[in-house]
Design a protein around this motif. Structure first.
Motif, short mmCIF file in Angstrom:
data_model
loop_
_atom_site.label_atom_id
_atom_site.label_comp_id
_atom_site.label_asym_id
_atom_site.label_seq_id
_atom_site.Cartn_x
_atom_site.Cartn_y
_atom_site.Cartn_z
N ASP A 76 -0.75 3.04 -1.31
CA ASP A 76 -1.15 2.63 0.03
C ASP A 76 -2.48 3.33 0.32
O ASP A 76 -2.52 4.50 0.69
CB ASP A 76 -0.08 3.03 1.05
N SER A 135 -3.86 -8.72 5.76
CA SER A 135 -3.60 -7.35 6.21
C SER A 135 -3.14 -6.52 5.03
O SER A 135 -2.66 -7.05 4.02
CB SER A 135 -2.53 -7.31 7.32
N ALA A 136 -3.26 -5.22 5.16
CA ALA A 136 -2.73 -4.33 4.12
C ALA A 136 -1.21 -4.42 4.07
O ALA A 136 -0.61 -4.27 3.00
CB ALA A 136 -3.18 -2.90 4.38
N ALA A 154 -4.75 2.47 2.58
CA ALA A 154 -5.27 1.98 3.87
C ALA A 154 -6.37 2.88 4.42
O ALA A 154 -7.27 2.42 5.12
CB ALA A 154 -4.13 1.86 4.88
N GLY A 192 -6.97 -7.15 4.26
CA GLY A 192 -6.66 -6.17 3.24
C GLY A 192 -7.03 -6.70 1.87
O GLY A 192 -7.41 -7.86 1.72
N VAL A 211 -3.49 -1.03 -2.57
CA VAL A 211 -3.71 -1.92 -1.43
C VAL A 211 -4.57 -1.21 -0.39
O VAL A 211 -4.24 -0.11 0.06
CB VAL A 211 -2.37 -2.37 -0.80
N PHE A 212 -5.68 -1.86 -0.04
CA PHE A 212 -6.63 -1.34 0.95
C PHE A 212 -6.48 -2.09 2.27
O PHE A 212 -6.05 -3.25 2.29
CB PHE A 212 -8.06 -1.48 0.45
N SER A 213 -6.88 -1.43 3.36
CA SER A 213 -6.85 -2.03 4.70
C SER A 213 -8.26 -2.17 5.24
O SER A 213 -9.10 -1.28 5.07
CB SER A 213 -6.04 -1.17 5.67
#
Length: 383
Positions: free
Chosen positions: A155, A57-58, A157, A193, A178-180
């Motif tokens: 972030d 997960s992100a 996401a 993520g 960080v990608f979601s």
């Protein structure tokens, strides 16, 4: 309800389904060759010599990133108050304190001027959030961070494939991005993520800590042609690894990311044209030359509208359409409100935006008829 149009749906094709089936037949379900391929493909897509580490997960990714840069007890991390709780909760996982900052009312992104005003000797990092897929002012944020010798964890996401100054988010000079890949995001692995960094020490730490603090990935240990049962636990890590089943989706979703963005961009343009004469404030556009991921399409109801935001959402739902609100600012939630003794007026721009904001459906499985249904409903209610 008959012919109900949900707020969001993933766009999964036969390629993704076949890849998942292939993983199931291979006998390798958890972190393995598909996850490794997805990481390599993602690093190639972002470019500029980055390393990509897949996680479940992100939220996990943000936690690992903060841990890797050394965030600990009593440190402070600046975050926008207008975000999902995950952005701030990961700071608390490590015993540190999030310091909330108000937004730019045009973009809903964190205000760089307010960032600098919130820096103290305890500040160790900033987590900008690219709201709805529109980039923050990363040049200014990175300049502030360098001036004060603090880290930047983006972030992202909402922000695939967003660009800032012509460069993909993730390829900039921040410390970590960080990608979601949650089910509603611009590409999906169901849950998942990706951590992206150019710093080999951060990448190494994230890889170790995502799987129990073990010095070698399970994939490496179980695929060696020589006996390789031995491993060492070098830190109290976490269980944050991505499975090959999830990565199987990601491999093919990533191939479609540009096509998905173009569809979302087209849908946003159609909404803008349809709503330009209504009593609403339209979403902020990307800067000239940059890409907006259009993860969300958020309008703001004008003060002159004779229905409340909540009633507006009810009326849209009565017409068979799902809407949402992004976001309920963190200082309105009991945990954050009570811990830091916050009042709604402490962040007036975020509070006002929240009272007016409505997220309309925008996803690639929507047909022109689906979007026309949304347009007709909004026009009918507001005019």
């Amino acid at each position: 309800m008959i012919n109900y149009l949900p707020f969001a749906l993933p766009d999964i094709g036969e390629e993704e389904i076949s890849e998942v089936v292939d993983s199931m037949r291979s006998g390798w379900l958890t972190t393995g060759p598909k996850t490794k391929q997805f990481e390599e493909d993602f690093a190639t897509f972002v470019g500029d010599g980055v390393d990509a580490i897949a996680v479940n997960s992100a939220t996990s990714g943000l936690h690992l990133a903060l841990e890797a840069i050394g965030i600990g007890n009593d440190d402070e991390v600046i975050v926008p108050v207008y975000t999902f709780t995950a952005t701030a909760e990961v700071v608390r996982y490590l015993g540190a304190e999030p310091v909330f900052v108000d937004i730019d009312p045009e973009t809903f992104n964190i205000d760089p001027i307010k960032i600098e005003a919130s820096i103290t000797p305890k500040t160790k990092a900033i987590i900008p959030v690219h709201f709805a897929g529109c980039s923050c002012d990363m040049e200014e944020i990175i300049n502030i961070a360098r001036k004060h010798s603090i880290k930047v964890i983006e972030d992202a996401a909402h922000a695939l494939p967003t660009t800032s100054n012509g460069k993909l988010i993730g390829s900039l000079q921040s410390d970590v991005t960080v990608f979601s890949f949650y089910a509603t995001k611009t590409i999906t692995t169901g849950e998942g993520g990706m951590i992206v960094t150019r710093n080999p020490e951060i990448a190494r730490r994230c890889r170790v800590m995502r799987l129990h603090g073990i010095s070698r990935d399970a994939f490496d240990r179980y695929t060696s042609t020589k006996p390789s049962w031995h491993y060492e636990v070098i830190a109290p890590g976490f269980k944050y690894n991505m499975t090959d089943l999830a990565a199987s989706l990601g491999i093919h979703q990533l191939k479609k990311v540009q096509m998905f963005q173009e569809k979302r961009e087209s849908m946003a343009k159609r909404y803008n044209e349809a709503f330009c004469n209504l009593p609403v404030k339209l979403p902020s556009k990307a800067r000239s030359g940059d890409l907006h991921a259009w993860h969300l399409y958020v309008i703001r109801l004008a003060d002159s509208v004779n229905v409340t935001r909540d009633r507006f959402i009810e009326l849209v739902a009565e017409r068979g359409i799902g809407c949402s609100v992004h976001f309920i600012p963190l200082h309105l939630h009991p945990y954050w409100k009570n811990r830091y003794r916050l009042e709604p007026e402490d962040f007036p721009l975020a509070y006002t935006a929240y009272q007016q904001a409505v997220s309309l459906p925008i996803y690639t499985r929507m047909s022109n008829e689906d979007q026309e249904k949304v347009i007709d409903a909004v026009r009918e209610i507001l005019s």
